[in-house]
Enzyme design. Structure first.
Site, mmCIF file in Angstrom:
data_model
loop_
_atom_site.group_PDB
_atom_site.id
_atom_site.type_symbol
_atom_site.label_atom_id
_atom_site.label_comp_id
_atom_site.label_asym_id
_atom_site.label_seq_id
_atom_site.Cartn_x
_atom_site.Cartn_y
_atom_site.Cartn_z
ATOM 1 N N GLU A 273 0.799 -1.221 0.000
ATOM 2 C CA GLU A 273 0.000 0.000 0.000
ATOM 3 C C GLU A 273 0.835 1.276 0.000
ATOM 4 O O GLU A 273 0.528 2.215 0.725
ATOM 5 C CB GLU A 273 -0.926 -0.029 1.217
ATOM 6 N N HIS B 198 -8.153 -4.019 -1.070
ATOM 7 C CA HIS B 198 -7.380 -4.122 0.168
ATOM 8 C C HIS B 198 -6.325 -3.011 0.248
ATOM 9 O O HIS B 198 -6.263 -2.270 1.231
ATOM 10 C CB HIS B 198 -6.718 -5.504 0.239
ATOM 11 N N GLU B 199 -5.516 -2.900 -0.792
ATOM 12 C CA GLU B 199 -4.433 -1.904 -0.738
ATOM 13 C C GLU B 199 -5.003 -0.486 -0.695
ATOM 14 O O GLU B 199 -4.470 0.376 -0.006
ATOM 15 C CB GLU B 199 -3.477 -2.067 -1.924
ATOM 16 N N HIS C 239 -6.008 0.533 2.759
ATOM 17 C CA HIS C 239 -4.877 0.973 3.589
ATOM 18 C C HIS C 239 -4.674 2.493 3.538
ATOM 19 O O HIS C 239 -3.987 3.047 4.395
ATOM 20 C CB HIS C 239 -3.583 0.300 3.134
ATOM 21 N N GLU D 283 -3.715 -4.250 9.499
ATOM 22 C CA GLU D 283 -4.235 -5.258 8.574
ATOM 23 C C GLU D 283 -5.660 -5.729 8.892
ATOM 24 O O GLU D 283 -6.443 -5.986 7.984
ATOM 25 C CB GLU D 283 -3.280 -6.455 8.491
ATOM 26 N N ASP E 239 8.050 -10.140 10.850
ATOM 27 C CA ASP E 239 7.399 -11.082 9.928
ATOM 28 C C ASP E 239 6.610 -12.164 10.662
ATOM 29 O O ASP E 239 5.613 -12.670 10.137
ATOM 30 C CB ASP E 239 8.473 -11.794 9.095
ATOM 31 N N TYR F 236 -4.629 -10.284 10.208
ATOM 32 C CA TYR F 236 -5.507 -9.999 9.080
ATOM 33 C C TYR F 236 -6.954 -10.431 9.349
ATOM 34 O O TYR F 236 -7.872 -9.616 9.321
ATOM 35 C CB TYR F 236 -5.022 -10.732 7.821
HETATM 36 N N1 BES Z 1 0.997 -4.397 3.807
HETATM 37 C C1 BES Z 1 0.769 -5.682 3.282
HETATM 38 C C2 BES Z 1 2.002 -6.361 2.775
HETATM 39 C C3 BES Z 1 3.081 -6.553 3.796
HETATM 40 C C4 BES Z 1 2.776 -6.939 5.080
HETATM 41 C C5 BES Z 1 4.383 -6.351 3.451
HETATM 42 C C6 BES Z 1 3.784 -7.091 5.998
HETATM 43 C C7 BES Z 1 5.391 -6.512 4.368
HETATM 44 C C8 BES Z 1 5.092 -6.874 5.655
HETATM 45 C C9 BES Z 1 -0.278 -5.661 2.161
HETATM 46 O O1 BES Z 1 -1.291 -4.734 2.362
HETATM 47 C C10 BES Z 1 -0.945 -7.014 2.139
HETATM 48 O O2 BES Z 1 -1.531 -7.376 3.110
HETATM 49 N N2 BES Z 1 -0.830 -7.732 1.035
HETATM 50 C C11 BES Z 1 -1.413 -9.034 0.858
HETATM 51 C C12 BES Z 1 -2.667 -8.960 0.017
HETATM 52 C C13 BES Z 1 -3.936 -8.761 0.744
HETATM 53 C C14 BES Z 1 -5.093 -8.844 -0.227
HETATM 54 C C15 BES Z 1 -4.161 -9.666 1.916
HETATM 55 C C16 BES Z 1 -0.445 -9.896 0.094
HETATM 56 O O3 BES Z 1 0.580 -9.378 -0.336
HETATM 57 O O4 BES Z 1 -0.698 -11.070 -0.074
HETATM 58 ZN ZN ZN Z 2 -2.572 -5.228 3.950
#
Ligand code: BES
Ligand code: ZN
Length: 632
Positions: free
Chosen positions: A299, A323-324, A327, A346, A405, A413
């Site tokens: 995002e 989703h993005e 954010h 999230e 992580d 989420y």
């Molecule tokens: N912000 C996240 C991606 C992220 C989270 C990057 C933690 C680094 C550390 C992004 O918004 C996200 O959640 N992406 C998901 C997709 C979403 C539809 C659940 C993904 O990348 O799978």
């Molecule tokens: Zn996200």
């Protein structure tokens, strides 16, 4: 210079009230009487002494050197020394620091680099005076820099030009920019970036829409943002407008399919505004990156970074854009103060995403999306509960000494979103929406902790509207509480009936075409196939529906997992091609993970990984190296 300066390490205090620039905060601050103005928050993942002195604006002067796969230049920090201290501490990791100067006249400054922690990197401590307003750091990235992925032309769609993109979240910005890398501090930024003249550069900022012939681009982000949202991409890019304030960037050969797939973007922005108030960032654009991008989406403000694996050809995977986009409120307007509050980013976003999907595509569709997620959550709760850190099923996490992580699971989420869904159910949609809108408005451009949210929720919803709901068991307790509402889908019940038919008959008897069902129905179908379904029936299914090469990445990757599980080898060639091409960690982990369950599978996994690994971003190789005990 390598002297140890551990004093500030790991336990660093963040003054939550001093985040961000004046313009961004003033209005909202006045409105937030309930917010603990002087609360001190510890960020276990940053060395920065932001409680004493913090960056308010950061200016980058960078050169992108594709020959040496390096970014180098100067980062200029405007600082505010609230405590009048004589040292400012930045986070750095795998960076080469050449020189540091302070003040308008670029006076050379003393600096020290502390011992490197494998996860956090090192503190870069610069000597300043209470009057110092500017600190300039001359630096270059190294080949260990995790945030950046340089791609050679072969790894792009056009095969002619190289490509570069960055990924900052959670704590990787420090691997390409020396900065106070904590979400507890907000900054504005600007940048002068020089790239080869045949390429276009874009950032999480005001962006150019076409190339110029100098290769020099200027950027500005006027809203205060956390450091993890600074982002850069460079490549052979073109722009295609979608609506008056939305558009898409991609390589020329992909721009048409990207523009088609994302054609609902403008409506999504309208729908989001309709729910929780004005979009605060000006334009909303998306860049469709090469397939090695390790995430589905990121995002980055004004410019979401997205995987090309959402281009299914039928808009069936666009909930990722919802989703993005969401954010832009949850996460980018109101930001988790530390990575232990990640669910505030999230969980709210998944909830919000589902509301946008419901508005645009209807409740039946949104319920299927939610139910798929819920089933994944149930599995993950089980896995985490049986694992090394069972307390990771709490929304509020304890990640000190651990990789942020580790907190990036379905708990933040989906348990997060499901908590909000259940709260909505208890309070009624109207009251809950009013509450959320107010929450976003009153906390815009601020960072908040879980505890701030709890206090705000009690005061502005639970007590105000007399809503009885045990929030503690959700936030500080394990698993999925009893007070969770149940989600059902008639469509999935019909899928279950077809699975019964398959058990007793053949795939042909299903009398079903691929397009009769949505992605979610097929996913539900695949995930609920009987574990003893014969290889012959797997082959029949594949012959009729061609899941292995259907072009829908969600279905392809799930089919590979099911194929391995059922001992069906007919999809292996396509699986190998997919694994070599796609670097999205969410797809890679289940496939490699499933392969790793047998000796034979493990050998195949290692053989494919050997070929695929050079295409992956460090974020993905870090995870898969571990999974396959691979030593580079
Ligand atoms: N912000 C996240 C991606 C992220 C989270 C990057 C933690 C680094 C550390 C992004 O918004 C996200 O959640 N992406 C998901 C997709 C979403 C539809 C659940 C993904 O990348 O799978
Ligand atoms: Zn996200």
């Amino acid at each position: 210079m390598m002297k140890l300066i551990i004093s500030a390490a790991l336990i660093v205090t963040v003054l939550a009230s001093c985040n961000g620039s004046k313009e961004g905060n003033e209005k909202s601050k006045d409105n937030t009487a309930s917010k603990s103005e002087n609360m001190i928050v510890k960020d276990a993942h940053s060395y920065a002494n932001v409680a004493d002195v913090h960056t308010t604006h950061l200016h980058l002067i960078l050169n992108v050197d594709f020959d040496n796969q390096k970014v180098s230049g100067i980062v200029e920090h405007k600082i505010e020394n609230t405590a009048g201290v004589d040292k400012v501490i930045f986070d750095i990791k795998d960076l080469q620091i050449d020189k540091v100067t302070i003040g308008e006249n670029d006076e050379e400054a003393k600096f020290e680099i502390g011992e490197a922690d494998e996860l956090l990197g090192s503190p870069l401590t610069v000597s300043i005076t209470p009057e110092t307003k500017i600190v300039k750091i001359h630096y270059a990235t190294t080949d260990k820099t995790e945030a950046l992925q340089f791609l050679n032309p072969q790894q792009t769609a056009g095969k002619k030009y190289p490509y570069l993109f960055s990924q900052g979240e959670a704590i990787l910005t420090r691997t390409w920019i020396p900065c106070q890398d904590t979400p507890g501090n907000r900054i504005t930024y600007s940048a002068d970036v020089k790239v080869p003249s045949e390429l276009l550069a874009v950032m999480s900022a005001d962006n150019p829409q076409e190339k110029n012939n100098t290769g020099e681009y200027q950027f500005k982000m006027k809203n205060p943002i956390p450091s993890y949202l600074i982002a850069l991409a460079v490549g052979d890019l073109v722009f295609h407008p979608i609506g008056p304030r939305t558009g898409v960037y991609a390589e020329p050969s992909m721009i048409q399919s990207a523009a088609f797939e994302l054609s609902d973007m403008e409506r999504m922005v309208e729908s989001a505004e309709n729910l929780y108030g004005p979009y605060q960032w000006g334009r909303y654009d998306v860049i469709v990156l090469p397939p090695s991008f390790p995430f589905g989406g990121m995002e980055n403000p004004k410019l979401t970074f997205a995987t090309p694996t959402i281009l299914a050809g039928d808009k069936s995977l666009v909930s990722l854009i919802a989703h993005e986009l969401a954010h832009s409120w949850s996460g980018n307007l109101v930001t988790n103060a530390t990575w232990e509050d990640f669910w505030l980013n999230e969980g709210f976003t998944v909830y919000f995403e589902n509301r946008i999907m419901e508005q645009i595509y209807g409740k039946e569709y949104a319920d299927m999306l939610a139910l798929i997620e819920y089933q994944e959550l149930q599995q993950e709760v089980k896995d985490i509960s049986e694992g090394e850190h069972p307390e990771d099923t709490h929304l509020k996490l304890n990640l000190a000494g651990r990789n942020p992580d580790d907190g990036m699971t379905s708990i933040a989420y989906v348990k997060g979103a499901f908590f909000l869904k259940s709260l909505e159910n208890a309070a009624g949609r109207e009251k809950f929406d009013a509450f959320l809108k107010k929450y976003f408005t009153e906390h815009q451009f601020q960072t908040i902790t879980t505890e701030d949210f709890v206090a705000y929720l009690k005061e502005n919803l639970l007590e105000k509207d007399n809503v009885a709901f045990n929030i503690d068991e959700w936030i500080y307790g394990p698993g999925i509480p009893e007070s969770g509402i149940s989600i059902t889908s008639d469509k999935f019940t019909k899928v279950d009936a077809k699975i019964e038919e398959l058990k007793n008959g053949s795939a042909k008897d299903l009398k079903l075409k691929r397009n009769d069902w949505s992605t979610q129905e097929w996913l539900h179908f695949m995930r609920h196939l009987p574990s003893d379904l014969s290889v012959a029936k797997m082959k029949e299914l594949d012959d009729i529906y061609n899941f292995k090469a259907c072009g829908n990445s969600e279905l392809m990757s799930e089919w590979y997992v099911q194929s391995i599980r059922h001992g069906y080898h007919g999809a292996e060639k396509d699986m190998e091609a997919f694994l070599i091409n796609v670097g999205r960690r969410k797809f890679l982990m289940p496939i490699y993970g499933e392969l790793a369950n047998s000796e034979e599978g493990k050998q195949l996994a290692r053989k494919i990984y050997e070929k695929a690994r050079p295409n992956y971003h460090a974020i993905s190789t870090n995870s898969i190296d571990q999974l396959l005990s691979y030593e580079s």
